[in-house]
Structure formats: structure tokens, C-alpha cells
Design a protein around this motif. Structure first.
Motif, PDB file in Angstrom:
ATOM      1  N   VAL A  62       0.848  -1.203   0.000  1.00  0.00           N
ATOM      2  CA  VAL A  62       0.000   0.000   0.000  1.00  0.00           C
ATOM      3  C   VAL A  62       0.881   1.249   0.000  1.00  0.00           C
ATOM      4  O   VAL A  62       0.637   2.208  -0.745  1.00  0.00           O
ATOM      5  CB  VAL A  62      -0.943  -0.008   1.231  1.00  0.00           C
ATOM      6  N   ILE A  63       1.938   1.240   0.819  1.00  0.00           N
ATOM      7  CA  ILE A  63       2.856   2.391   0.862  1.00  0.00           C
ATOM      8  C   ILE A  63       3.525   2.574  -0.498  1.00  0.00           C
ATOM      9  O   ILE A  63       3.604   3.686  -1.031  1.00  0.00           O
ATOM     10  CB  ILE A  63       3.926   2.184   1.962  1.00  0.00           C
ATOM     11  N   LEU A  64       3.994   1.473  -1.064  1.00  0.00           N
ATOM     12  CA  LEU A  64       4.664   1.559  -2.373  1.00  0.00           C
ATOM     13  C   LEU A  64       3.697   2.048  -3.444  1.00  0.00           C
ATOM     14  O   LEU A  64       4.080   2.783  -4.358  1.00  0.00           O
ATOM     15  CB  LEU A  64       5.249   0.198  -2.762  1.00  0.00           C
ATOM     16  N   PHE A  65       2.437   1.648  -3.318  1.00  0.00           N
ATOM     17  CA  PHE A  65       1.432   2.117  -4.279  1.00  0.00           C
ATOM     18  C   PHE A  65       1.259   3.632  -4.166  1.00  0.00           C
ATOM     19  O   PHE A  65       1.223   4.342  -5.181  1.00  0.00           O
ATOM     20  CB  PHE A  65       0.089   1.418  -4.043  1.00  0.00           C
ATOM     21  N   LEU A  66       1.125   4.126  -2.923  1.00  0.00           N
ATOM     22  CA  LEU A  66       0.945   5.572  -2.733  1.00  0.00           C
ATOM     23  C   LEU A  66       2.124   6.341  -3.329  1.00  0.00           C
ATOM     24  O   LEU A  66       1.959   7.392  -3.935  1.00  0.00           O
ATOM     25  CB  LEU A  66       0.818   5.890  -1.238  1.00  0.00           C
ATOM     26  N   MET A  67       3.320   5.792  -3.144  1.00  0.00           N
ATOM     27  CA  MET A  67       4.508   6.453  -3.681  1.00  0.00           C
ATOM     28  C   MET A  67       4.517   6.420  -5.201  1.00  0.00           C
ATOM     29  O   MET A  67       4.813   7.428  -5.857  1.00  0.00           O
ATOM     30  CB  MET A  67       5.769   5.781  -3.130  1.00  0.00           C
ATOM     31  N   ALA A  68       4.206   5.259  -5.762  1.00  0.00           N
ATOM     32  CA  ALA A  68       4.216   5.129  -7.223  1.00  0.00           C
ATOM     33  C   ALA A  68       3.135   6.015  -7.840  1.00  0.00           C
ATOM     34  O   ALA A  68       3.361   6.690  -8.851  1.00  0.00           O
ATOM     35  CB  ALA A  68       4.009   3.673  -7.630  1.00  0.00           C
ATOM     36  N   ALA A  69       1.957   6.037  -7.189  1.00  0.00           N
ATOM     37  CA  ALA A  69       0.832   6.807  -7.744  1.00  0.00           C
ATOM     38  C   ALA A  69       1.095   8.305  -7.687  1.00  0.00           C
ATOM     39  O   ALA A  69       0.553   9.064  -8.486  1.00  0.00           O
ATOM     40  CB  ALA A  69      -0.449   6.465  -6.992  1.00  0.00           C
ATOM     41  N   THR A  70       1.910   8.759  -6.735  1.00  0.00           N
ATOM     42  CA  THR A  70       2.174  10.196  -6.605  1.00  0.00           C
ATOM     43  C   THR A  70       3.571  10.556  -7.101  1.00  0.00           C
ATOM     44  O   THR A  70       4.103  11.604  -6.760  1.00  0.00           O
ATOM     45  CB  THR A  70       2.040  10.642  -5.127  1.00  0.00           C
ATOM     46  N   SER A  71       4.157   9.679  -7.899  1.00  0.00           N
ATOM     47  CA  SER A  71       5.543   9.926  -8.304  1.00  0.00           C
ATOM     48  C   SER A  71       5.660  11.040  -9.355  1.00  0.00           C
ATOM     49  O   SER A  71       6.716  11.636  -9.498  1.00  0.00           O
ATOM     50  CB  SER A  71       6.180   8.640  -8.832  1.00  0.00           C
ATOM     51  N   HIS A  72       4.600  11.317 -10.051  1.00  0.00           N
ATOM     52  CA  HIS A  72       4.665  12.319 -11.117  1.00  0.00           C
ATOM     53  C   HIS A  72       4.803  13.729 -10.529  1.00  0.00           C
ATOM     54  O   HIS A  72       4.336  14.004  -9.425  1.00  0.00           O
ATOM     55  CB  HIS A  72       3.405  12.230 -11.978  1.00  0.00           C
ATOM     56  N   ASP A  73       5.428  14.616 -11.325  1.00  0.00           N
ATOM     57  CA  ASP A  73       5.637  15.994 -10.869  1.00  0.00           C
ATOM     58  C   ASP A  73       4.332  16.731 -10.579  1.00  0.00           C
ATOM     59  O   ASP A  73       4.317  17.694  -9.813  1.00  0.00           O
ATOM     60  CB  ASP A  73       6.450  16.781 -11.908  1.00  0.00           C
ATOM     61  N   PHE A  74       3.246  16.297 -11.203  1.00  0.00           N
ATOM     62  CA  PHE A  74       1.945  16.909 -10.902  1.00  0.00           C
ATOM     63  C   PHE A  74       1.674  16.835  -9.404  1.00  0.00           C
ATOM     64  O   PHE A  74       1.277  17.808  -8.762  1.00  0.00           O
ATOM     65  CB  PHE A  74       0.834  16.182 -11.673  1.00  0.00           C
ATOM     66  N   TRP A  75       1.880  15.651  -8.841  1.00  0.00           N
ATOM     67  CA  TRP A  75       1.639  15.456  -7.409  1.00  0.00           C
ATOM     68  C   TRP A  75       2.695  16.158  -6.571  1.00  0.00           C
ATOM     69  O   TRP A  75       2.399  16.694  -5.506  1.00  0.00           O
ATOM     70  CB  TRP A  75       1.596  13.962  -7.070  1.00  0.00           C
ATOM     71  N   LEU A  76       3.921  16.163  -7.086  1.00  0.00           N
ATOM     72  CA  LEU A  76       5.007  16.820  -6.363  1.00  0.00           C
ATOM     73  C   LEU A  76       4.673  18.293  -6.154  1.00  0.00           C
ATOM     74  O   LEU A  76       4.825  18.832  -5.060  1.00  0.00           O
ATOM     75  CB  LEU A  76       6.300  16.655  -7.165  1.00  0.00           C
ATOM     76  N   THR A  77       4.173  18.937  -7.194  1.00  0.00           N
ATOM     77  CA  THR A  77       3.864  20.355  -7.098  1.00  0.00           C
ATOM     78  C   THR A  77       2.603  20.601  -6.274  1.00  0.00           C
ATOM     79  O   THR A  77       2.567  21.501  -5.440  1.00  0.00           O
ATOM     80  CB  THR A  77       3.690  20.950  -8.513  1.00  0.00           C
ATOM     81  N   ASN A  78       1.597  19.802  -6.493  1.00  0.00           N
ATOM     82  CA  ASN A  78       0.323  20.069  -5.811  1.00  0.00           C
ATOM     83  C   ASN A  78       0.315  19.640  -4.352  1.00  0.00           C
ATOM     84  O   ASN A  78      -0.411  20.210  -3.537  1.00  0.00           O
ATOM     85  CB  ASN A  78      -0.824  19.405  -6.576  1.00  0.00           C
ATOM     86  N   LEU A  79       1.122  18.640  -4.025  1.00  0.00           N
ATOM     87  CA  LEU A  79       1.221  18.263  -2.608  1.00  0.00           C
ATOM     88  C   LEU A  79       2.208  19.174  -1.886  1.00  0.00           C
ATOM     89  O   LEU A  79       2.219  19.201  -0.662  1.00  0.00           O
ATOM     90  CB  LEU A  79       1.696  16.811  -2.484  1.00  0.00           C
ATOM     91  N   THR A  80       3.019  19.881  -2.643  1.00  0.00           N
ATOM     92  CA  THR A  80       4.193  20.659  -2.208  1.00  0.00           C
ATOM     93  C   THR A  80       5.344  19.705  -1.906  1.00  0.00           C
ATOM     94  O   THR A  80       5.137  18.592  -1.425  1.00  0.00           O
ATOM     95  CB  THR A  80       3.961  21.568  -0.977  1.00  0.00           C
TER      96      THR A  80
END
Lengths: 353, 254
Positions: A142-160
Motif C-alpha cells: 500500500v505504501i509503495l502504491f501511494l509512492m508510485a501513484a504520486t511519483s509524477h511531478d503533478f503530485w510533487l507540485t500540488n502536494l508541495t
């Protein structure tokens, strides 16, 4: 650099990186199956694939976790860090295939739904030796999934970047869970000394290299191993002495801890500028970067900032805090109070008092 | 801070790799790749239980006496001169999944049947994943009536409870902790539990488990599956198999 969220900003490096990565994974799986069948053609093929996917993911996780500290110890390893997110996603896919096959093979065709069976077949959660190791793997997945799913820069920017980074630090929790998963599962069943040795050496390597890196970083910051960090001496104007101009190579930086924060002090074209050490992208160490084409360039992914303002060159818009700087002879003084991100600061000119 | 070299090379992903760094990577990456691939050669032979693994054989039909307790099994008459061994071979029965044979099969208990299914065997333990059974007439020649079970006395045995389907060959090796959950599902679904014991010279002995009344114990042994356990009870030889009769509450975790 953040001007648009294109699906993937491909370049030659990424293609080469991914080709080497995927080819290695494919060959690993191919060899693993071939060698297994060589030793016993009667082994069930599903069991072989479960072990092949699981071991490939675990080995890859060790590589992934080694890249960070190795890159801090030597910039030679930075090209491995450049596209590490693809390695992480590949590792997650291998782990997912391992979980999918194990779930189907061990829990399907019974009197319970497979996912229910996974958590209720063995319920010795209070017993170390009999502990249901599958649950540890499930939580790690589950942790690895959350990381993989948010790996794109879109998430990097929007999550800060700080939130994104904190989320991705979950990889260490996942690693701990997976070590438990392997030790209480595969190693408890298969007690071959080489297998135990390999897992043990892997664990010691990962912990060891992180400790060595942390000690070196603390040493560079001048922080004591125990107790509160030493407070830099702030003069009457609110400036902190951070060293000499001679300490810094041309187009490079010295990293100093000022008011509890790492500051990157760059020397270039006879000038000195100071900005936050933290890149807006993935919080990379800008002070380990270089001035390229007049821009401070992050060593991790090449994000750039103008040294006088901490703003990315147009059309990019990232901003980081700047610090006022002054020189006393060849001694550099940096303001203990950061300016707001993107605040222009006049650089200190070397030789001009 | 360490530097690459006196030329101060600096890697930027979108610009290409500087020459000295490229030389370093050309050395590092093959070592890394070969190191990872080496595990594909090292790990498979370390897997335990490569020998005496179960096998699937293509024998589509069996004729014999269908028996219900302690677990469903088929007694198939042996032909020819069998010497001192039993007149019957005993085959455990399961369904096609992690189940007991279908009710349509079990309704023929205590009757002679022609049974279709896939046999799996490991050493002398065989299970048939039963697809169907139809009643037939009692044979007119050969052994037709199995002997009563004969008690061999009370024994205290150390071993592992496995499910009588995966262990004989559906899954390999089908035992120990990594297989525990699967074995629990199988036994909970009606697959016969089997107690595997290694004797002093390393031979494997298999025991069907029953309670003191000779009834199935499936639901009562789930908590002890795949653990090292000691069972003390009466061993009864029945056809060419052994049944270990003991109260599951007395099974001891080792």
C-alpha cells in the motif's frame, strides 16, 4: 521545469536509463525461471514466478535505497538518482505482480474471498514466530502504491515538495515491513545460510550507508552527534559569519547552517550570493549544485534559479528564499533572516569593501 | 564537498553525461546489472525441497470403494500377487479447488464407483482432485472387501500438518509457513489434513488424522497447520495407510 505537466519529459538519458533498467529486470525474470526449471522441471511455474517477482522487487529496493546516500557521498552517483522514480515504479509493479500471483495461488479457489483469506487465515498476530508475514507485505505494498501513484511531478507540485518528500520517506517504513515480510516468511521456511546471509548483508548495507551519510552530513553542518545543535554567532546587524571567500570554488557553493537552516553561498563572476539550500522541486541540495549559464543548477534534476533573486529563469516561475550577504575583507557574512522566496538581493562583490 | 575531478564535471540529466563521468558509469552500471542478475542464478537452487516433489499423472478413471471417514478416500483393489502388502491402495479425495469432493460424489459413500479426477502424488501419498463419480457394480473378481483397521499401538509423533492436496503435488513444496494460509483454506474447505512425520533415517511417513471416534478433524486442526507439532494417539493401519487417532485439543505446539 514545471511550465506544463506533460506526461513525461523524455530525453535521451531517460530512455537509456529505462532501457537498462527494464532489460535487466526482464533478463532477471527470464534467468530465474530458466535456472529454477533447470534444477527441477517439476516445480510449479506459479511458485517460480512468485519468487522471481518478489526477489526482483526486493533486490531493486536495495538499489533504490542505496542511490540516495551514495549520491550524497559522491556526485558520481547522481546520474542514477536522476530517474530513480522510474526505478521505484518498476519495483512497485514487480511487488504488485508478486502479490497478485501469491494472492491468487495461495488464497483463491477456497471458501473465502482471497483478500479476506489473506488476513484471516493465519491470525497469530501476537506471536512473533507464527506472525502472518503476508500482512506486512500487504501494508508495504500500500505504501509503495501511494509512492508510485504520486511519483509524477503533478503530485510533487500540488502536494508541495515537503509533503511529497515526507510521503516518499515512507519507503523506509516499507523497507522495514518488507524485511519483516521476508524474514518471517521466506527465511523462516527456507533456512539456507546463503539466503539468510544475503538478506542480512543487504540490511546492514542499507542501514550502514545511511548512518555513514548522516554522520558525514552532521559533520559538514558542524552539528554535534548528541545534544542541541550549536547556534551560530549573530552580530549586531543580524549577520552570521560563514567563512572565507577562498573556501568556495568558482561557480560552486559552500553550505552553511544559518539560523537552523542550510544556506547555499555561491561564488561566481567575482560575486557572492546566498539562497536557501532546498530546491523547490524535490528539495534537492542546491549547495551541491553549480552555476551553469549564470543559473544555480540543482544537482538532482537540473532545476535552475538566478542567484540574485532565487527565481527560475523565465518562463519558469519557481521561487526560493534568498539571504542578504556582505563581505568583510574576504570573510562572508550572511543574514540570519531569510528573505521571502524570490526577493532580489544585491550580490556582495569580492574585493569591494 | 567531493568533486568529480579537476575539471569540475557536473551532470545535468537533460544535457548529457560529461566524459569522465561517462567512463565511471560505463564501469559501474555493468557491475550493478551483473550483480543484480547474479541473484537470478544464486537464488533458485537455494529453494528448499527440490526433491521428492509431487507429480500430476494422467490417469483419468479409477474404480474402487468410496469411503467417507475420517476423510473421503477411495480404496482401489490391487491386482496380481501383492505379497504382504494391503489388497487395496488408498487414495485421498478432494474437490477441484480447495474443497472436499462435490455432494454428488459424496452421496455414493460406501458404494463402488467409477471416479474421474486428476491424481497428484508425492512418494506414496496420492490425492485425486475429483471431478465426478458414478456407481458401478461390485467387482466379481479380486479383493472386494477391505480388512478392518488394525491398531499398531499408541505413538507420540512429531511432524507438520499439511493439506492433503497441495502437499502431494498441486503446489510444490506445499508445506511450512509460507504455505500455511493456503493449507488452512484447503483444510477448512474439506481437503483431508495429513500429518507428515520424518522417521529417524529421514523417510517420510504420512498419517491421516481423525478424532478419537474416527471422525474428520478438519476444523479442529486449523490453528496447528504448518507448525511443528507433537501428536500422541493410536495409530491404526488401514489398507496401505495409517490413521492417527487423537483428540485435536491434545496436539502440542513444539
Amino acid at each position: 521545469m514545471g511550465v506544463a505537466y506533460k506526461a513525461v519529459q523524455w530525453n535521451r538519458q531517460k530512455f537509456v536509463y529505462d532501457i537498462i533498467l527494464l532489460t535487466t529486470v526482464v533478463f532477471y525474470l527470464f534467468f530465474f525461471e530458466g535456472i529454477s526449471l533447470h534444477f527441477s522441471s517439476d516445480l510449479d511455474i506459479k511458485g517460480i514466478w512468485i519468487r522471481a517477482f518478489g526477489s526482483a522487487a526486493f533486490i531493486l529496493l536495495h538499489v533504490i535505497l542505496s542511490i540516495g546516500p551514495l549520491s550524497r557521498l559522491s556526485p558520481k552517483f547522481l546520474p542514477l538518482l536522476y530517474n530513480r522514480r522510474h526505478m521505484g515504479v518498476t519495483m512497485f509493479i514487480l511487488a504488485l505482480l508478486h502479490a497478485r500471483d501469491a494472492l491468487a495461488w495461495y488464497h483463491d479457489f477456497g471458501n473465502l474471498e482471497p483478500i479476506v483469506s489473506l488476513f484471516v487465515s493465519n491470525t497469530h498476530y501476537a506471536d512473533f514466530i507464527r506472525f502472518p508475514f503476508e500482512a506486512l507485505g500487504g501494508v508495504a505494498l500500500v505504501i509503495l502504491f501511494l509512492m508510485a501513484a504520486t511519483s509524477h511531478d503533478f503530485w510533487l507540485t500540488n502536494l508541495t515538495a515537503p509533503v511529497w518528500k515526507a510521503l516518499h520517506m515512507g519507503v523506509y517504513l516499507a523497507y522495514g515491513l518488507l524485511v519483516g515480510h521476508v524474514v518471517l516468511g521466506a527465511l523462516e521456511t527456507n533456512t539456507h545460510p546463503l539466503l539468510t546471509l544475503a538478506v542480512g548483508v543487504g540490511f546492514v548495507w542499507i542501514v550502514g550507508i545511511h548512518l555513514i551519510t548522516a554522520l558525514r552530513e552532521a559533520q559538514k553542518d558542524g552539528a554535534p552527534l548528541f545534544g542541541p545543535p550549536a547556534q551560530p554567532k549573530v552580530d549586531a546587524d543580524g549577520f552570521v559569519h560563514v567563512g572565507s571567500v577562498q573556501d568556495i570554488p568558482e561557480n560552486r557553493a559552500k553550505i552553511a547552517v544559518v539560523a537552523g537552516e542550510r544556506v547555499a553561498i555561491f561564488k561566481y563572476e567575482g560575486k557572492i550570493s546566498a539562497i536557501s539550500n532546498v530546491c523547490q522541486h524535490q528539495n534537492g541540495p542546491l549547495g551541491e549544485g553549480k552555476i551553469v549559464d549564470g543559473c544555480i543548477t540543482c544537482p538532482w534534476h537540473g532545476y535552475q534559479y538566478l542567484p540574485e533573486s532565487g527565481i527560475s529563469p523565465p518562463p519558469f516561475t519557481e521561487k526560493i528564499p534568498t539571504f542578504n550577504v556582505k563581505l568583510q575583507g574576504d570573510q562572508i557574512l550572511v543574514s540570519a533572516k531569510p528573505n521571502l522566496p524570490g526577493t532580489p538581493v544585491v550580490p556582495a562583490v569580492i574585493g569591494q569593501v | 564537498m567531493s568533486r568529480l575531478d579537476s575539471h569540475d564535471e557536473f551532470f545535468i540529466g537533460y544535457l548529457g553525461v560529461p566524459p569522465q563521468l561517462k567512463r565511471f558509469l560505463l564501469g559501474l552500471i555493468p557491475v550493478l546489472v551483473l550483480g543484480a542478475l547474479a541473484f537470478a542464478f544464486i537464488l533458485p537452487p537455494l529453494h528448499f525441497d527440490h526433491f521428492n516433489l509431487g507429480k500430476r499423472t494422467k490417469v483419468p478413471e479409477f474404480e474402487g470403494l468410496l469411503v467417507g471417514e475420517p476423510s473421503p478416500h477411495l480404496l482401489v483393489p490391487r491386482t496380481g500377487d501383492v505379497g504382504t502388502v494391503s489388497d487395496f491402495s488408498l487414495y485421498l479425495l478432494s474437490g477441484t479447488g480447495k474443497t472436499s469432493p462435490k455432494p454428488k460424489v459424496l452421496e455414493h459413500v460406501d458404494k463402488w464407483v467409477k471416479l474421474k479426477g486428476t491424481p497428484f502424488h508425492r512418494n506414496h501419498l496420492t490425492v485425486i482432485a475429483t471431478k465426478s463419480a458414478e456407481p458401478i457394480d461390485r467387482p466379481t473378481s479380486g479383493p472386494t472387501q477391505p480388512a478392518e483397521g488394525s491398531s499398531l499401538g499408541e505413538f507420540s509423533l512429531k511432524g507438520e500438518i499439511v493439506d492433503g492436496k497441495c502437499y502431494p503435488g498441486v503446489m510444490k513444496p506445499g508445506r511450512t509457513k509460507t504455505h500455511r494460509s493456503c493449507a488452512i483454506r484447503c483444510i477448512a474447505g474439506g481437503v483431508p489434513p495429513v500429518f507428515v512425520v520424518h522417521n529417524s533415517v529421514g523417510d517420510k511417513l504420512y498419517f491421516l488424522l481423525s478424532d478419537l471416534d474416527g471422525k474428520a478433524v478438519n476444523d479442529k486442526v486449523l490453528d496447528r497447520v504448518a507448525d511443528p507439532v507433537q501428536i500422541t494417539g493410536e495409530v491404526v493401519q488401514y489398507a496401505d495407510a495409517f490413521v492417527l487417532k487423537a483428540d485435536p485439543a491434545t496436539y502440542q505446539l513444539l
